[in-house]
Motif scaffolding. Sequence first.
Motif, PDB file in Angstrom:
ATOM      1  N   CYS A   1     -33.072 -14.415 -65.235  1.00  0.00           N
ATOM      2  CA  CYS A   1     -33.822 -14.791 -66.443  1.00  0.00           C
ATOM      3  C   CYS A   1     -33.869 -13.611 -67.392  1.00  0.00           C
ATOM      4  CB  CYS A   1     -35.240 -15.219 -66.083  1.00  0.00           C
ATOM      5  SG  CYS A   1     -36.285 -15.405 -67.549  1.00  0.00           S
ATOM      6  N   TYR A   2     -33.375 -13.836 -68.635  1.00  0.00           N
ATOM      7  CA  TYR A   2     -33.449 -12.741 -69.626  1.00  0.00           C
ATOM      8  C   TYR A   2     -34.457 -13.050 -70.735  1.00  0.00           C
ATOM      9  CZ  TYR A   2     -29.470 -15.457 -71.638  1.00  0.00           C
ATOM     10  OH  TYR A   2     -28.639 -16.437 -72.130  1.00  0.00           O
ATOM     11  N   GLN A   3     -35.396 -13.905 -70.443  1.00  0.00           N
ATOM     12  CA  GLN A   3     -36.554 -14.113 -71.313  1.00  0.00           C
ATOM     13  C   GLN A   3     -36.189 -14.653 -72.693  1.00  0.00           C
ATOM     14  OE1 GLN A   3     -40.233 -13.212 -70.570  1.00  0.00           O
ATOM     15  NE2 GLN A   3     -39.138 -14.030 -68.800  1.00  0.00           N
ATOM     16  N   CYS A   4     -35.215 -15.542 -72.759  1.00  0.00           N
ATOM     17  CA  CYS A   4     -34.852 -16.091 -74.066  1.00  0.00           C
ATOM     18  C   CYS A   4     -35.923 -17.050 -74.577  1.00  0.00           C
ATOM     19  CB  CYS A   4     -33.497 -16.798 -74.006  1.00  0.00           C
ATOM     20  SG  CYS A   4     -33.502 -18.363 -73.105  1.00  0.00           S
ATOM     21  N   GLY A   5     -36.659 -17.683 -73.639  1.00  0.00           N
ATOM     22  CA  GLY A   5     -37.757 -18.553 -74.058  1.00  0.00           C
ATOM     23  C   GLY A   5     -37.362 -19.993 -74.333  1.00  0.00           C
ATOM     24  N   THR A   6     -36.141 -20.357 -74.022  1.00  0.00           N
ATOM     25  CA  THR A   6     -35.731 -21.752 -74.222  1.00  0.00           C
ATOM     26  C   THR A   6     -36.627 -22.699 -73.423  1.00  0.00           C
ATOM     27  OG1 THR A   6     -33.456 -21.042 -74.554  1.00  0.00           O
ATOM     28  CG2 THR A   6     -33.786 -23.373 -74.004  1.00  0.00           C
ATOM     29  N   CYS A   7     -36.963 -22.279 -72.201  1.00  0.00           N
ATOM     30  CA  CYS A   7     -37.788 -23.141 -71.334  1.00  0.00           C
ATOM     31  C   CYS A   7     -39.130 -23.433 -71.984  1.00  0.00           C
ATOM     32  CB  CYS A   7     -37.973 -22.493 -69.964  1.00  0.00           C
ATOM     33  SG  CYS A   7     -38.490 -20.768 -70.004  1.00  0.00           S
ATOM     34  N   THR A   8     -39.780 -22.389 -72.471  1.00  0.00           N
ATOM     35  CA  THR A   8     -41.096 -22.594 -73.073  1.00  0.00           C
ATOM     36  C   THR A   8     -40.982 -23.393 -74.368  1.00  0.00           C
ATOM     37  OG1 THR A   8     -42.013 -20.627 -72.045  1.00  0.00           O
ATOM     38  CG2 THR A   8     -43.113 -21.391 -74.037  1.00  0.00           C
ATOM     39  N   ALA A   9     -39.931 -23.119 -75.145  1.00  0.00           N
ATOM     40  CA  ALA A   9     -39.745 -23.847 -76.402  1.00  0.00           C
ATOM     41  C   ALA A   9     -39.559 -25.337 -76.154  1.00  0.00           C
ATOM     42  CB  ALA A   9     -38.540 -23.283 -77.150  1.00  0.00           C
TER      43      ALA A   9
ATOM     44  N   ASP B   1     -52.351 -23.425 -73.731  1.00  0.00           N
ATOM     45  CA  ASP B   1     -52.252 -22.020 -74.132  1.00  0.00           C
ATOM     46  C   ASP B   1     -51.750 -21.155 -72.983  1.00  0.00           C
ATOM     47  OD1 ASP B   1     -53.198 -22.615 -76.608  1.00  0.00           O
ATOM     48  OD2 ASP B   1     -55.306 -22.279 -76.062  1.00  0.00           O
ATOM     49  N   PHE B   2     -51.764 -21.686 -71.784  1.00  0.00           N
ATOM     50  CA  PHE B   2     -51.500 -20.839 -70.619  1.00  0.00           C
ATOM     51  C   PHE B   2     -50.255 -21.201 -69.842  1.00  0.00           C
ATOM     52  CE2 PHE B   2     -56.132 -20.981 -71.299  1.00  0.00           C
ATOM     53  CZ  PHE B   2     -56.280 -19.656 -71.725  1.00  0.00           C
ATOM     54  N   TYR B   3     -49.891 -22.478 -69.823  1.00  0.00           N
ATOM     55  CA  TYR B   3     -48.712 -22.856 -69.053  1.00  0.00           C
ATOM     56  C   TYR B   3     -47.451 -22.573 -69.863  1.00  0.00           C
ATOM     57  CZ  TYR B   3     -45.196 -25.088 -66.330  1.00  0.00           C
ATOM     58  OH  TYR B   3     -44.050 -25.282 -65.606  1.00  0.00           O
ATOM     59  N   LYS B   4     -46.759 -21.491 -69.545  1.00  0.00           N
ATOM     60  CA  LYS B   4     -45.541 -21.097 -70.256  1.00  0.00           C
ATOM     61  C   LYS B   4     -44.495 -20.695 -69.210  1.00  0.00           C
ATOM     62  CE  LYS B   4     -48.010 -21.065 -74.119  1.00  0.00           C
ATOM     63  NZ  LYS B   4     -47.898 -22.097 -75.140  1.00  0.00           N
ATOM     64  N   PRO B   5     -43.436 -21.487 -69.038  1.00  0.00           N
ATOM     65  CA  PRO B   5     -42.445 -21.171 -68.004  1.00  0.00           C
ATOM     66  C   PRO B   5     -41.821 -19.781 -68.155  1.00  0.00           C
ATOM     67  CG  PRO B   5     -41.972 -23.305 -69.042  1.00  0.00           C
ATOM     68  CD  PRO B   5     -43.177 -22.750 -69.713  1.00  0.00           C
ATOM     69  N   ARG B   6     -41.593 -19.352 -69.398  1.00  0.00           N
ATOM     70  CA  ARG B   6     -40.989 -18.022 -69.563  1.00  0.00           C
ATOM     71  C   ARG B   6     -41.891 -16.951 -68.970  1.00  0.00           C
ATOM     72  NH1 ARG B   6     -39.403 -15.177 -75.251  1.00  0.00           N
ATOM     73  NH2 ARG B   6     -41.478 -15.873 -75.822  1.00  0.00           N
ATOM     74  N   ARG B   7     -43.198 -17.077 -69.222  1.00  0.00           N
ATOM     75  CA  ARG B   7     -44.139 -16.089 -68.706  1.00  0.00           C
ATOM     76  C   ARG B   7     -44.157 -16.116 -67.176  1.00  0.00           C
ATOM     77  NH1 ARG B   7     -50.009 -15.388 -71.304  1.00  0.00           N
ATOM     78  NH2 ARG B   7     -49.704 -17.610 -71.591  1.00  0.00           N
ATOM     79  N   ILE B   8     -44.097 -17.334 -66.625  1.00  0.00           N
ATOM     80  CA  ILE B   8     -44.099 -17.450 -65.163  1.00  0.00           C
ATOM     81  C   ILE B   8     -42.878 -16.745 -64.578  1.00  0.00           C
ATOM     82  CG2 ILE B   8     -43.896 -19.106 -63.249  1.00  0.00           C
ATOM     83  CD1 ILE B   8     -45.566 -21.058 -65.033  1.00  0.00           C
ATOM     84  N   ALA B   9     -41.702 -16.951 -65.201  1.00  0.00           N
ATOM     85  CA  ALA B   9     -40.475 -16.310 -64.714  1.00  0.00           C
ATOM     86  C   ALA B   9     -40.625 -14.782 -64.761  1.00  0.00           C
ATOM     87  CB  ALA B   9     -39.281 -16.750 -65.552  1.00  0.00           C
ATOM     88  N   ARG B  10     -41.197 -14.258 -65.844  1.00  0.00           N
ATOM     89  CA  ARG B  10     -41.370 -12.808 -65.968  1.00  0.00           C
ATOM     90  C   ARG B  10     -42.351 -12.284 -64.927  1.00  0.00           C
ATOM     91  NH1 ARG B  10     -37.892  -9.197 -67.259  1.00  0.00           N
ATOM     92  NH2 ARG B  10     -38.450  -7.716 -68.901  1.00  0.00           N
ATOM     93  N   MET B  11     -43.409 -13.049 -64.707  1.00  0.00           N
ATOM     94  CA  MET B  11     -44.405 -12.619 -63.717  1.00  0.00           C
ATOM     95  C   MET B  11     -43.795 -12.562 -62.321  1.00  0.00           C
ATOM     96  SD  MET B  11     -47.751 -14.613 -65.180  1.00  0.00           S
ATOM     97  CE  MET B  11     -48.972 -14.061 -63.994  1.00  0.00           C
ATOM     98  N   VAL B  12     -42.885 -13.485 -62.042  1.00  0.00           N
ATOM     99  CA  VAL B  12     -42.196 -13.433 -60.743  1.00  0.00           C
ATOM    100  C   VAL B  12     -41.347 -12.171 -60.677  1.00  0.00           C
ATOM    101  CG1 VAL B  12     -40.484 -14.531 -59.243  1.00  0.00           C
ATOM    102  CG2 VAL B  12     -42.184 -15.945 -60.417  1.00  0.00           C
ATOM    103  N   GLN B  13     -40.605 -11.882 -61.753  1.00  0.00           N
ATOM    104  CA  GLN B  13     -39.761 -10.694 -61.762  1.00  0.00           C
ATOM    105  C   GLN B  13     -40.596  -9.417 -61.606  1.00  0.00           C
ATOM    106  OE1 GLN B  13     -37.760 -11.318 -65.529  1.00  0.00           O
ATOM    107  NE2 GLN B  13     -35.937 -12.170 -64.533  1.00  0.00           N
ATOM    108  N   PHE B  14     -41.788  -9.415 -62.205  1.00  0.00           N
ATOM    109  CA  PHE B  14     -42.673  -8.251 -62.088  1.00  0.00           C
ATOM    110  C   PHE B  14     -43.365  -8.182 -60.725  1.00  0.00           C
ATOM    111  CE2 PHE B  14     -43.662  -7.506 -66.904  1.00  0.00           C
ATOM    112  CZ  PHE B  14     -42.426  -6.904 -67.042  1.00  0.00           C
TER     113      PHE B  14
END
Lengths: 179, 287
Positions: free
Chosen positions: A32-40, A49-62
Amino acid sequence: MTESKTIKNDEMNPNFKYEMSKIPGAERIMLCYQCGTCTADCPISRFSDFYKPRRIARMVQFGLKDRLLSDDHLWLCSTCYACVDHCPQNVEPASIVRALRNMVVKERNKMPLVSRELATSLLKSGYIYAMPESRLKRRVEQGLPPLPKTNVKEIERIFKVTGFTSLLENAKTFEKVAK
Amino acid sequence: MSEMKYLLFMGCTIPYRLSSYEVSARKVLNNLGVKLVEMPEFNCCGLPMDIVNHDLMLTLSARNICIAEREGLNILALCNGCFSTLNETNKILKEDRETREKVEKYLAENNMSYKGTIDVKHLVHVLAEDVGYEKIKGTVKKPLNQVSVAQHSGCHILRPSKYVGRDDPENPTMLKNLIKLTGAQCLNYAGETECCGNPIIGVNEEIPFQLAREKLNNVKAVGAQALITVCPFCHVMFDANQSRIERAFNEKYNMPVLHYTQLLGLAMGFTQEELGISELRVKPTIF
């Protein structure tokens, strides 16, 4: 997800992404390179305001495992699979969310009340709803064939061998998730 | 042409609260010469369990597939969710050896074994691919020429396309073509492939209501007189919940929501009574 707060070093588990990438459906999380297509393209994200797939993917990576597993917003994915179809890296965000939800059930003994109710009925009858007598009678009146009955013993065995019987018995439940 | 014979996979929601879909589907399929065999001893497809335990979903689903293999028949599902779950499991078990070995181990508890010999289809696929548009056209006795409708295919017969792959997920045409065969006009509208929201209604009502509201408004805006669905979950969201959505937003849609099999049934000349039209919450007045 619920609140923005500074990420502390000791919250980050560098092995979590490797743990996740062994789970079917979540194998490509590191791509995942955080392009944000999923959230869009996510219909839920438009209203939450809170359910955002891109953020979830980043949180997993972190490796923010604890934050992820303690956040009930994970249960807002409606499994429309728009994110899965549109991700340019084939990351399958919806499958990652599923893997995280499964992990909440397994490691935190927690699931939505509705899931526990459906599972309980399924275990008893093979159907996720208890079919009332009145409906079964009505089928006869409508000229419909009788509803097939399942082999409940076989369902019990499936619940047991997949480890779900004990998870179901011990699960804490929650009812609603605020958007 | 080989005989068109399928195991009917009814699932849970249709017998529980939407017999109008079952009644009308049986009528039109029979009229098209499609034979339905009742699926013995089936269980819930497994979909509602995927969110809590993926292995449980796969094994419940695989058990159904094993029963179909024993019967030697392909599965016809009326519900998008059942189709998607059974089809996905079937493809995973065919293609992913590691998962298959794991699921085979679970199935062995019930002396079952997966063979990979059957196919899973949704009603729309059976009608569009197996029965064929020409044959359906031939059964239309009372074309609905005065009627304009819109369609909602629902997510799970389109996506994820790597498992479904039968229609264009960005611009699905199968249901539209099937609607046009009835003589009715099928109108395009904004957000046709958007989700109904129903899968999360057990934990949050607000978002599904917002999504359904958008859909109902978009459909109404283009002048559709009815919305056509092929999934019990989507149907419940737009029909059974419509009055609650109207109250939540202080709006009025008055949008009848028909199962495709009811629309086709009307065009075939069946009466409203034969098709369970009176069971719809929002009563259609256009037919």
